[in-house]
Design a protein around this motif. Sequence first.
Motif, PDB file in Angstrom:
ATOM      1  N   LYS A  18      41.347  34.506  43.299  1.00 42.77           N
ATOM      2  CA  LYS A  18      42.796  34.634  43.436  1.00 42.77           C
ATOM      3  C   LYS A  18      43.201  35.491  44.631  1.00 42.77           C
ATOM      4  CE  LYS A  18      43.869  33.694  38.614  1.00 42.77           C
ATOM      5  NZ  LYS A  18      44.094  34.347  37.295  1.00 42.77           N
ATOM      6  N   ALA A  19      42.318  36.399  45.062  1.00 39.37           N
ATOM      7  CA  ALA A  19      42.629  37.177  46.268  1.00 39.37           C
ATOM      8  C   ALA A  19      42.580  36.260  47.486  1.00 39.37           C
ATOM      9  CB  ALA A  19      41.665  38.343  46.437  1.00 39.37           C
ATOM     10  N   MET A  20      41.591  35.356  47.516  1.00 42.04           N
ATOM     11  CA  MET A  20      41.497  34.402  48.616  1.00 42.04           C
ATOM     12  C   MET A  20      42.738  33.506  48.630  1.00 42.04           C
ATOM     13  SD  MET A  20      37.419  33.455  48.147  1.00 42.04           S
ATOM     14  CE  MET A  20      37.053  32.457  49.587  1.00 42.04           C
ATOM     15  N   GLU A  21      43.096  33.040  47.447  1.00 38.63           N
ATOM     16  CA  GLU A  21      44.255  32.159  47.295  1.00 38.63           C
ATOM     17  C   GLU A  21      45.542  32.875  47.715  1.00 38.63           C
ATOM     18  OE1 GLU A  21      44.063  30.680  43.249  1.00 38.63           O
ATOM     19  OE2 GLU A  21      46.145  30.022  43.397  1.00 38.63           O
ATOM     20  N   GLY A  22      45.708  34.115  47.242  1.00 37.80           N
ATOM     21  CA  GLY A  22      46.929  34.877  47.522  1.00 37.80           C
ATOM     22  C   GLY A  22      47.055  35.220  48.992  1.00 37.80           C
ATOM     23  N   ASN A  63      37.233  35.988  39.221  1.00 38.74           N
ATOM     24  CA  ASN A  63      38.668  35.703  39.193  1.00 38.74           C
ATOM     25  C   ASN A  63      39.416  36.527  40.242  1.00 38.74           C
ATOM     26  OD1 ASN A  63      41.515  36.311  38.158  1.00 38.74           O
ATOM     27  ND2 ASN A  63      40.931  34.605  36.852  1.00 38.74           N
ATOM     28  N   ILE A  64      39.034  37.792  40.383  1.00 39.40           N
ATOM     29  CA  ILE A  64      39.673  38.652  41.396  1.00 39.40           C
ATOM     30  C   ILE A  64      39.427  38.061  42.785  1.00 39.40           C
ATOM     31  CG2 ILE A  64      39.696  40.972  42.454  1.00 39.40           C
ATOM     32  CD1 ILE A  64      40.816  40.918  39.574  1.00 39.40           C
ATOM     33  N   LEU A  65      38.190  37.652  43.032  1.00 41.59           N
ATOM     34  CA  LEU A  65      37.830  37.066  44.328  1.00 41.59           C
ATOM     35  C   LEU A  65      38.631  35.796  44.614  1.00 41.59           C
ATOM     36  CD1 LEU A  65      35.918  36.695  46.819  1.00 41.59           C
ATOM     37  CD2 LEU A  65      34.398  35.443  45.288  1.00 41.59           C
TER      38      LEU A  65
END
Lengths: 329, 329
Positions: free
Chosen positions: A233-237, A229-231
């Motif tokens: 959403k970090a890519m998305e953000g 999830n961190i990965l």
Amino acid sequence: MRIAIDAMGGDHAPGLIVQGALEAAKEWPDVQLVLVGDKTAIEPLLKEGLPSNVTLHHADEVIGADDEPVRAVRRKKGSSMVIAGQLVKDKQVDAMLSAGNTGALMTTGLLVVGRMEGIERPALAPILPTMGSGGVLSLDMGANMDAKPEHLLQYAIMGSIYRAKVHGVQNPRVGLLNVGSEAKKGNELTKAAYELLENAPIQFVGNVESRDVFDGKCDVLVCDGFAGNILLKAMEGTAGAIFSTLKEAFGSSLLTKLAAAIMLPKLKTLKQKLDYKEHGGAPLLGLNGLVIKCHGSSDAYAVKNAVRQARIALQANLTESISAEINRK
Amino acid sequence: MRIAIDAMGGDHAPGLIVQGALEAAKEWPDVQLVLVGDKTAIEPLLKEGLPSNVTLHHADEVIGADDEPVRAVRRKKGSSMVIAGQLVKDKQVDAMLSAGNTGALMTTGLLVVGRMEGIERPALAPILPTMGSGGVLSLDMGANMDAKPEHLLQYAIMGSIYRAKVHGVQNPRVGLLNVGSEAKKGNELTKAAYELLENAPIQFVGNVESRDVFDGKCDVLVCDGFAGNILLKAMEGTAGAIFSTLKEAFGSSLLTKLAAAIMLPKLKTLKQKLDYKEHGGAPLLGLNGLVIKCHGSSDAYAVKNAVRQARIALQANLTESISAEINRK
């Protein structure tokens, strides 16, 4: 083969969901579709009546995007999502699709459809974008927050079979999401998982750092649901922040607006490439039947595509293949 | 105040490291600098001799970028990095800076400088970029792979004090990196940490998802070192992939090259903004003295800036303030 579609889940339900289902029914006459949802909302959408390979299964309730997942699945037994799950459970259909509440769908998978024998934790497996064309099937992206090394091993096996059966990737390369490329790197979970993966019946290519995911070094990426999830959403953000800054920069003067006009088609292509929502539905692997999560913003095209995906998986006996491999040991 | 500088660590050592040190010595006469490194390499760089507030401390050995950290620190007792750490340990200096091997510096902090009493795990705390100007001090970004809830609590307290003392942020907002914004979200670690943070002497603003880090919702972001590394490198990898695709797109025809010429200054600004290496050195918090990690690619300007940062921290009694707060309970 029979596929249930949660007609009430997603931003464009039921309109575009039903439209996508009808298009899929037309394209693949060998598929039997079951539209699950409120018949008073769905019937007006069926201007030409129901095609011979589509049936309508009425459901009174709907699970909303903001409903608390476990509570909603427990209480709304009459919801389109739970009923579709029940149809899978009862072997009345072979697969279900939903563009509804992700947490509720994972709960439906676990509590209604049920885990596959031998699987401890099902995993959500979307395709993350890569700069090449293939993408990387990544699991778990949030079904299970606290994974054990054995869970990561099962994710690797399930992901590998899915990639081979559904995407036709020969001998898929499986990577482990980690903080360095060397074998001894990581936390307790990844260090223990590394050893299990080295001895698994897969093509394990070692650790993959999050900065290298885009490079397409592997076809399947394994991680616990928290890190996933961190990965994701970090890519998305990061992509979102860059595109919104670019938009501002391109709009700042007449000259930059000219530059924007020149670059627009290329920027659109890049944006689509980076958008994991563009890459089809995400299977929830490790259940007693096939469950596919379509993105909340799915349109008719996305729904039709998800039916295509489910059809390929069913033709390839995906669930049976996973079960055979998991229970072989 | 006395600051040791590892003159041999980093891509541009010793040349630009020494140059930065000399510039800092000139700017701040109240600082005593100790250049630690090979005198045969450093002396030729001192064309005007040593300024009165700089001394040279000879070190025979160098820890390289590819050295295995723990092994290197244990064996290379005569290296510039270990000797600088020993000077902190022996209270001959108040702080040290290094642009060398990150793992080795964290090991030097732990094994040579030593942990602060009451601190279980030191944390590496770089500033991650935000779309606004402030950035977010994020810890732990990789010093400690398997954190407990109590460690996250200590990170929050240390980060909060650092942000207030060194950056002048009044009552810093502390966020917890998590998979959703609601209080009950997360894995076992973050759920337990949430409760501790709610009752800590900080301004806790709740969970922050990785996609929202750029929004500047908090001044301090707390996470375990594994998740931190995944976050940091995912941001880096995504930005890198987008910029390399943009570069390609801008170079594809005469017209797009024109667009590139128009956009170049803005793209450069954006790229710098996104580069966490631009945001100064990262303190290693929780040690018996101040240790600052400068990025491997540090030039003279970056070294001078890190001296500025150390000077402010020392003037504000950072280490003593953290120790007082940690041991108050």
